[in-house]
Structure formats: structure tokens, C-alpha cells
Write a protein that holds these residues in place. Sequence first.
Motif, PDB file in Angstrom:
ATOM      1  N   GLN A  57      60.254  28.997   8.779  1.00 49.11           N
ATOM      2  CA  GLN A  57      59.343  29.983   9.352  1.00 49.11           C
ATOM      3  C   GLN A  57      58.340  29.324  10.296  1.00 49.11           C
ATOM      4  O   GLN A  57      57.979  28.154  10.129  1.00 49.11           O
ATOM      5  CB  GLN A  57      58.592  30.723   8.234  1.00 49.11           C
ATOM      6  N   LEU A  58      57.896  30.086  11.302  1.00 45.34           N
ATOM      7  CA  LEU A  58      56.891  29.578  12.213  1.00 45.34           C
ATOM      8  C   LEU A  58      55.570  29.421  11.476  1.00 45.34           C
ATOM      9  O   LEU A  58      55.228  30.233  10.615  1.00 45.34           O
ATOM     10  CB  LEU A  58      56.712  30.516  13.401  1.00 45.34           C
ATOM     11  N   LEU A  59      54.818  28.398  11.853  1.00 45.61           N
ATOM     12  CA  LEU A  59      53.551  28.116  11.179  1.00 45.61           C
ATOM     13  C   LEU A  59      52.624  29.333  11.231  1.00 45.61           C
ATOM     14  O   LEU A  59      51.920  29.625  10.266  1.00 45.61           O
ATOM     15  CB  LEU A  59      52.869  26.907  11.836  1.00 45.61           C
TER      16      LEU A  59
ATOM     17  N   LEU B 288      56.110  19.396  17.605  1.00 39.91           N
ATOM     18  CA  LEU B 288      57.287  18.560  17.888  1.00 39.91           C
ATOM     19  C   LEU B 288      57.773  18.847  19.301  1.00 39.91           C
ATOM     20  O   LEU B 288      58.229  19.950  19.605  1.00 39.91           O
ATOM     21  CB  LEU B 288      58.390  18.861  16.873  1.00 39.91           C
ATOM     22  N   PHE B 289      57.683  17.843  20.169  1.00 42.25           N
ATOM     23  CA  PHE B 289      58.043  18.022  21.579  1.00 42.25           C
ATOM     24  C   PHE B 289      59.287  17.235  21.963  1.00 42.25           C
ATOM     25  O   PHE B 289      59.489  16.916  23.135  1.00 42.25           O
ATOM     26  CB  PHE B 289      56.870  17.589  22.467  1.00 42.25           C
ATOM     27  N   ARG B 290      60.125  16.934  20.994  1.00 41.98           N
ATOM     28  CA  ARG B 290      61.363  16.209  21.241  1.00 41.98           C
ATOM     29  C   ARG B 290      62.406  16.725  20.261  1.00 41.98           C
ATOM     30  O   ARG B 290      62.063  17.410  19.285  1.00 41.98           O
ATOM     31  CB  ARG B 290      61.138  14.703  21.054  1.00 41.98           C
ATOM     32  N   PRO B 291      63.670  16.427  20.499  1.00 43.17           N
ATOM     33  CA  PRO B 291      64.708  16.917  19.573  1.00 43.17           C
ATOM     34  C   PRO B 291      64.466  16.402  18.157  1.00 43.17           C
ATOM     35  O   PRO B 291      64.050  15.264  17.960  1.00 43.17           O
ATOM     36  CB  PRO B 291      66.007  16.344  20.164  1.00 43.17           C
ATOM     37  N   SER B 292      64.715  17.269  17.193  1.00 43.61           N
ATOM     38  CA  SER B 292      64.549  16.885  15.792  1.00 43.61           C
ATOM     39  C   SER B 292      65.578  15.831  15.403  1.00 43.61           C
ATOM     40  O   SER B 292      66.726  15.850  15.862  1.00 43.61           O
ATOM     41  CB  SER B 292      64.703  18.122  14.905  1.00 43.61           C
ATOM     42  N   VAL B 293      65.159  14.893  14.570  1.00 42.14           N
ATOM     43  CA  VAL B 293      66.049  13.870  14.032  1.00 42.14           C
ATOM     44  C   VAL B 293      66.441  14.296  12.622  1.00 42.14           C
ATOM     45  O   VAL B 293      65.564  14.574  11.787  1.00 42.14           O
ATOM     46  CB  VAL B 293      65.359  12.489  14.008  1.00 42.14           C
ATOM     47  N   LYS B 294      67.727  14.370  12.354  1.00 46.79           N
ATOM     48  CA  LYS B 294      68.216  14.909  11.090  1.00 46.79           C
ATOM     49  C   LYS B 294      67.577  14.235   9.877  1.00 46.79           C
ATOM     50  O   LYS B 294      67.113  14.910   8.944  1.00 46.79           O
ATOM     51  CB  LYS B 294      69.735  14.797  11.004  1.00 46.79           C
ATOM     52  N   SER B 295      67.532  12.912   9.862  1.00 53.57           N
ATOM     53  CA  SER B 295      66.994  12.192   8.706  1.00 53.57           C
ATOM     54  C   SER B 295      65.508  12.505   8.501  1.00 53.57           C
ATOM     55  O   SER B 295      65.028  12.609   7.369  1.00 53.57           O
ATOM     56  CB  SER B 295      67.199  10.685   8.869  1.00 53.57           C
ATOM     57  N   ARG B 296      64.798  12.681   9.608  1.00 55.90           N
ATOM     58  CA  ARG B 296      63.368  12.969   9.502  1.00 55.90           C
ATOM     59  C   ARG B 296      63.125  14.422   9.104  1.00 55.90           C
ATOM     60  O   ARG B 296      62.177  14.710   8.373  1.00 55.90           O
ATOM     61  CB  ARG B 296      62.669  12.630  10.823  1.00 55.90           C
ATOM     62  N   ALA B 297      63.969  15.316   9.568  1.00 53.85           N
ATOM     63  CA  ALA B 297      63.861  16.710   9.143  1.00 53.85           C
ATOM     64  C   ALA B 297      64.153  16.835   7.646  1.00 53.85           C
ATOM     65  O   ALA B 297      63.501  17.617   6.936  1.00 53.85           O
ATOM     66  CB  ALA B 297      64.829  17.576   9.940  1.00 53.85           C
ATOM     67  N   GLU B 298      65.098  16.051   7.158  1.00 55.20           N
ATOM     68  CA  GLU B 298      65.418  16.064   5.723  1.00 55.20           C
ATOM     69  C   GLU B 298      64.240  15.522   4.912  1.00 55.20           C
ATOM     70  O   GLU B 298      63.934  16.036   3.824  1.00 55.20           O
ATOM     71  CB  GLU B 298      66.675  15.233   5.463  1.00 55.20           C
ATOM     72  N   LEU B 299      63.581  14.500   5.436  1.00 47.87           N
ATOM     73  CA  LEU B 299      62.412  13.956   4.748  1.00 47.87           C
ATOM     74  C   LEU B 299      61.269  14.977   4.762  1.00 47.87           C
ATOM     75  O   LEU B 299      60.543  15.135   3.770  1.00 47.87           O
ATOM     76  CB  LEU B 299      61.970  12.655   5.418  1.00 47.87           C
TER      77      LEU B 299
ATOM     78  N   PHE C  73      45.531  23.247  15.765  1.00 47.75           N
ATOM     79  CA  PHE C  73      46.950  22.903  15.750  1.00 47.75           C
ATOM     80  C   PHE C  73      47.772  24.085  16.261  1.00 47.75           C
ATOM     81  O   PHE C  73      47.628  25.206  15.778  1.00 47.75           O
ATOM     82  CB  PHE C  73      47.407  22.528  14.334  1.00 47.75           C
ATOM     83  N   PRO C  74      48.674  23.875  17.238  1.00 52.96           N
ATOM     84  CA  PRO C  74      49.524  24.957  17.735  1.00 52.96           C
ATOM     85  C   PRO C  74      50.394  25.517  16.607  1.00 52.96           C
ATOM     86  O   PRO C  74      50.826  24.781  15.714  1.00 52.96           O
ATOM     87  CB  PRO C  74      50.389  24.282  18.805  1.00 52.96           C
ATOM     88  N   THR C  75      50.665  26.809  16.654  1.00 50.04           N
ATOM     89  CA  THR C  75      51.347  27.462  15.530  1.00 50.04           C
ATOM     90  C   THR C  75      52.732  27.983  15.875  1.00 50.04           C
ATOM     91  O   THR C  75      53.318  28.732  15.107  1.00 50.04           O
ATOM     92  CB  THR C  75      50.494  28.629  15.001  1.00 50.04           C
ATOM     93  N   ASP C  76      53.290  27.589  17.027  1.00 47.96           N
ATOM     94  CA  ASP C  76      54.588  28.129  17.442  1.00 47.96           C
ATOM     95  C   ASP C  76      55.769  27.272  17.000  1.00 47.96           C
ATOM     96  O   ASP C  76      56.910  27.584  17.333  1.00 47.96           O
ATOM     97  CB  ASP C  76      54.624  28.307  18.967  1.00 47.96           C
TER      98      ASP C  76
END
Length: 500
Positions: free
Chosen positions: A415-417, A388-399, A368-371
Motif C-alpha cells: 500500500q502507498l504510505l 525510492l528513486f531507483r529500481p527495487s533490488v529483490k534482496s533488499r525488498a525481501e529484507l 517524507f513524500p507519501t507516494d
Amino acid sequence: MINTLITLKNAFVKFTGRQLFNSLNFTLNQGKNWAFVGKSGSGKSVLLQIIAGNMSLNGGQITYHFMDGANMQVPDDALATFHRFIAFAGAKHHFKTLSNTSELYYQQRYNSSDSEDSLTVRQYLQAVKVNRHKPPYWTFDKTIAALNLTELCDKQTIKLSNGETKRLMIAAALIKNPIILLLDNPMTGLDVNTRKSFNNLLNEIAASGISIVMATSAFEVPDCITNVAVLDNGDISQSLSKQQFEASEHRVAEKVIIDLDTLKVLLNTSANIHNYSQIVSMSDVRIQYGQKIILNKINWQINPGERWALLGPNGAGKSTLLSLINGDNPQAYANNIVLFDKKRGTGESIWDIKSKIGFVSPELYQYFPTDNSCLQVIESGFYDTLGLFRPSVKSRAELALAWMKALEIDKYATQLLKNIPASTQRLCLLARALIKNPALLIFDEPCQGLDDHQQQHFKSVVDAICSISNVTLIYVTHYQHEIPDSVDKVLRLDKGEVLS
């Protein structure tokens, strides 16, 4: 003869702005073998990396006394650095392609043409540079026999199971014939019988004159260990002989309480009802690479809501069997396999299958990539992508953050993985598997690297999820105590066949 091999004085280490060690002291004397124990994130693996020379000190001093001229008996060694005489077997391998142009990738072992683009076990071990400061005790033949690799010599490294890979990494470290052998949680991924024989192997390693330093569980301290250092918050809180060390003092006794109401909200069970007649149906499944049969006549029916343990020794075929379910193995099309009521090869895509599965495994952790940040890693579970290769979705980031809180790792959210403890990385991947509320959870050795509290907490979370949902579960482990109480069915594999 040199009595002191290494001294670490007033070690001060900062990493990504966080203080890891402050005035830490450690001495390794010849004839002594040390175990570093402690909670996840206490600094065990970092201390090994410092001794190996893979991390620099921000303050203090480390001295490699074995590099004194009197110890160098071969002219070539006069130009050697201390790295030559320290062997390190860590949590991750760094296998390369035959052309040495890139790292191997996740899923490569299941693609016959790509899997050939990796060294065999024999080639990998023969490339190890042997130290000549004394006549080599650990020869090629002796080492592969000791680590039960003889029958695997012509197998590509990418095709090895997790436990087989662990044995190979230890073999490569031994063939180097080091003065000091560093092992980071060497027992993880090994089956019961291999762990028993590994204890005897460590005794022989110590008797051959190699000093052993390892990070391990307080409950898996091998017989060869003479001293134990307990790490806590980046410091050695206790330094004692093995006879003085009591593992029972480090067992978590408190009862884990899970907030069921919070889990119900996270699972959103009223909005996500999975209606399938069959989750998995396999009939006479056979997987073969060349002349080697990996799985033979596998019949397995998994109905909705069933909780299975998939058990068997290293190399039994467990990972290959899971790859057929998770859509990673193209040989699924040549077999009679039904997943989620659809026969493989009747139009469903790999992504259709993966959308219904939450998956975590040692191989996924390896590749798994760690960046990405931890939040991004977990949110990527919605899309079944390695990052994640697309813009973050607020509701999903909250989940994602809510799942981090449920697993007690929310302080690492931004923090980065790559900058967090290995145990927390694994918990992030577990949260990634849970976030989309899948119909099927596949947990392949999910508790590797977790401390006692983290194991108990995760096990309780899994049991709670099973109590309030109809999720189907496949759970793989080599430790009986890790199996959740909700598991009530078992499939045992050995040498690619189901044991009756």
C-alpha cells in the motif's frame, strides 16, 4: 439556542477499497466535549476528518445543525459554509513559503538563507480569518499568551521545534474562534510542563463556549472532556461519560516476546561490525542564528555501544543538536565536531555520515513524500533518500518485508504510505532507519502516535537489538515510560545548554 451541533447517521466510508466505517452514528451536543480513543488504525483520525468536512461519506448523512439560520448573527455569515466554524489542528502542518509557490522542505530550518523564506509566527497567525458569529474571545494577544508563543512571534515557522509547531497549530485554530475545535492527538510532541498547562487551557477553551472533539490516548484524556467514544475496527464500540471510562481497561498487559533469532538474521551482525573509536565528539559547540543562540558550549562524547537519552523541554535545542550529528546542519563545519572518527570538514560528505546512521524524527515524518509503497519507503533507507528513486533490488525488498513483519506491519507492504494509518507510517520510517544495520540509531520521539501495544512492542525490539549488537543509540522522548531499558546515559538540555 441550538442544543445539537452535529449528527452523523449511518456513516459508511470506504477508502482505497477498504471499508473504514459501516453504519457509524455520532451526535455532538452543545456543552459536551468528546475524546475518541482506541487502537491505532481504529478510525479516530478519520472520524475527525469526516466531521471537519475533509473526507466525504460514501453513505449515510452528516448534518451541521449549527448552520441553522437562527445561529447566524452577522450578515457575512449567511454566505459561509460550515467549514468556517470548525477549526482542525491535525498531525501535520501545511506551512508555505513567503511566495506561496511551494511547500517548505525537510532540512530547510537549518539553512539560514532558505529558512528566511517562511512566515513568522506573527504573520502566520495574523493571516487567520476570524469568525464574527459572536465577539471573539480568543484574540491574538490572548491566544499567543495562552499558548506561550509571545517570545516566538518573530521566529520563522520553519525554525520551530516539533512541540512549538504543535502549539502554533492549536493557536491558529483558536484564533479562528470556531464553534467546534477538532484536535488530533494534541498532546504528542509536548513536554511535561506544557502538557499540564495545556490541560488548563482546554478547560478555558471549553468554558469560552467552544465544543472540543479530540483523538487522544486513553491515558491522556483531559479534564474538560465530558464523554468518551471507544473506536474499534471502524465502529464506536463504547460511548460513555468520562466518569464511566476506565483507562486501565485499555492498557496492554501481555508480555512482548521478540524472536531474537530472526532479529540476528535481520541485523546480520557477523557481517556488519562497526569499528570506531568515537561515534560523536563535540567540544564547545555553539550554534547561533542572528542574535539568537540556539546551542551554547555543548560538550558531548558518545562512544561505540553507548545508549543515550537526550531529554529537555520544547525549544531546548534537541533537534538542532541532532541535526549536527545527522549531517543536516551546515553550521557543523564551523564547530569542533568529530563523527565516526572524522572531524567535520576534513573531506567526508553528508552521505558518508548518513550511511552510518538510522534516523527518524517528527520532522522526517512531516516532510517524507507519501507516494511510494511502504516497501519502497523502507528500502529507500539503504540510500538515505526520501523515497525510492531507483529500481527495487529483490534482496533488499525481501529484507524490507522481513523488517515489516518484525514490526507487525507487513499487511501494508504494497500500500502507498499516504493510504495507511499515521501510526503505521511512523513504523515504516522506523523500519527504514533499521534496515541498513547502521552504527548509530537516532530515534527522535519515535513513539508519537503509536498505541500502547505498538509502543511496548517497539521498545522491546529496540532493547533486543541493543542486547545482540553493538549499535549506539540516541533516544529522544518527553515520556519517561517510553525510554528503552537499555538506555543508561542521559544528556539534558535546557535553553541550549547542558544541565549538569
